[in-house]
Scaffold this active site. Structure first.
Site, PDB file in Angstrom:
ATOM      1  N   ASP A  95       0.840  -1.194   0.000  1.00  0.00           N
ATOM      2  CA  ASP A  95       0.000   0.000   0.000  1.00  0.00           C
ATOM      3  C   ASP A  95       0.881   1.252   0.000  1.00  0.00           C
ATOM      4  O   ASP A  95       2.080   1.191   0.286  1.00  0.00           O
ATOM      5  CB  ASP A  95      -0.905  -0.041   1.238  1.00  0.00           C
ATOM      6  N   ASP A  97      -0.454   5.150   0.870  1.00  0.00           N
ATOM      7  CA  ASP A  97      -0.778   6.180   1.861  1.00  0.00           C
ATOM      8  C   ASP A  97      -0.940   5.619   3.265  1.00  0.00           C
ATOM      9  O   ASP A  97      -1.667   4.651   3.481  1.00  0.00           O
ATOM     10  CB  ASP A  97      -2.043   6.930   1.454  1.00  0.00           C
ATOM     11  N   ASN A 206      -2.119  -0.738   5.888  1.00  0.00           N
ATOM     12  CA  ASN A 206      -2.540  -0.260   7.200  1.00  0.00           C
ATOM     13  C   ASN A 206      -4.043  -0.341   7.407  1.00  0.00           C
ATOM     14  O   ASN A 206      -4.527  -0.145   8.525  1.00  0.00           O
ATOM     15  CB  ASN A 206      -2.094   1.195   7.406  1.00  0.00           C
TER      16      ASN A 206
END
Length: 260
Positions: A95, A97, A206
């Site tokens: 990922d 961001d 996240n």
């Protein structure tokens, strides 16, 4: 924020961080995965439209809900054929961001990158902070795995960030929002669409909602915003080095979860 070495056992704490983080000014719009409100930039950067995380079985369904309708999973895989020099390697989906970087439209004095993004004919500056140790992390991951960037942000923002972030050509492929499945208000990264054996696919993210179709393939990472003492990526490297040598990722990930 706790940064113990056993970060692999942590569940993403972004809900708690959102609850404890000071409210930002009404005019500031950040590139959070779970935006507090819909604004001008919501359609470009956010990857979650709602906070709810639907309950999904480990295996992706044969039919997925996309924009409110049921559609069959496309036959064409999202990734090209694996390159010969990556043969036998595990595919790690990473990922962007709050995992590798944090971005904001609010000026930041210590920004690592400033990315111009055109929205409705107006160019806006996006200020990007790199997570501590991200360079060391990416370089080593590129040596061990077939790495793929997979973000729910749009390419007009994420592609130039990746150009500046990935100095070593770590990402063999880049996937953006159009490659996600829009499922019950969330942009989900459906690993079954990659064209790789799932027992050799890992996702580092996240946001648990991003991998709700395949939670058993996930290595959770805590959301990062601006803590420059963070060591999460550095702490993860020894685990990934061990993981790179296994034939089936499920056994070692299950062992790690049960031992926590």
């Amino acid at each position: 924020m706790d940064r113990s070495p056993s970060v692999i056992t942590q569940v993403s704490r972004e809900e708690d961080e959102d609850a404890t983080r000071p409210e930002e000014g009404a005019k500031e719009v950040t590139l959070l995965k779970k935006p507090r409100s819909r604004g001008l930039f919501h359609s470009i950067f956010c990857c979650l439209c709602h906070r709810e995380t639907p309950s999904i079985k480990s295996n992706a369904p044969l039919l997925v809900e996309e924009n409110g309708t049921l559609s069959k999973v496309p036959a064409k895989p999202l990734l090209p054929r694996m390159k010969s020099n990556d043969a036998g390697k595990i595919c790690v989906v990473i990922d962007l961001d709050e995992t590798l970087v944090h971005s904001s439209f609010k000026p930041v004095n210590n920004a690592d990158f400033i990315i111009p993004v055109e929205i409705d004919g107006t160019v806006h500056q996006v200020y990007v902070l790199k997570r501590p140790h991200v360079d060391e992390f990416l370089k080593r991951m590129g040596e061990l795995f077939e790495c793929v960037l997979f973000t729910a942000s749009l390419a007009k923002y994420a592609d130039p960030v990746s150009d500046l972030l990935d100095k070593w050509g770590v990402f063999r492929s880049r996937l953006f929002r159009e490659s996600c499945v829009f499922h019950k208000g969330n942009y989900v990264k459906d690993l079954s669409r990659l064209g790789r054996d799932l027992n050799k696919v890992i996702i580092l993210d996240n946001s648990p909602a991003s991998y709700i179709f395949h939670p058993d393939n996930a290595v959770p990472v805590a959301s990062w915003f601006d803590d420059m003492s963070d060591t999460e990526l550095l702490d993860l490297l020894p685990f990934f080095e061990r993981l790179s040598k296994v034939d089936d990722i499920y056994d070692i990930l299950k062992q790690q979860r049960t031992s926590s």
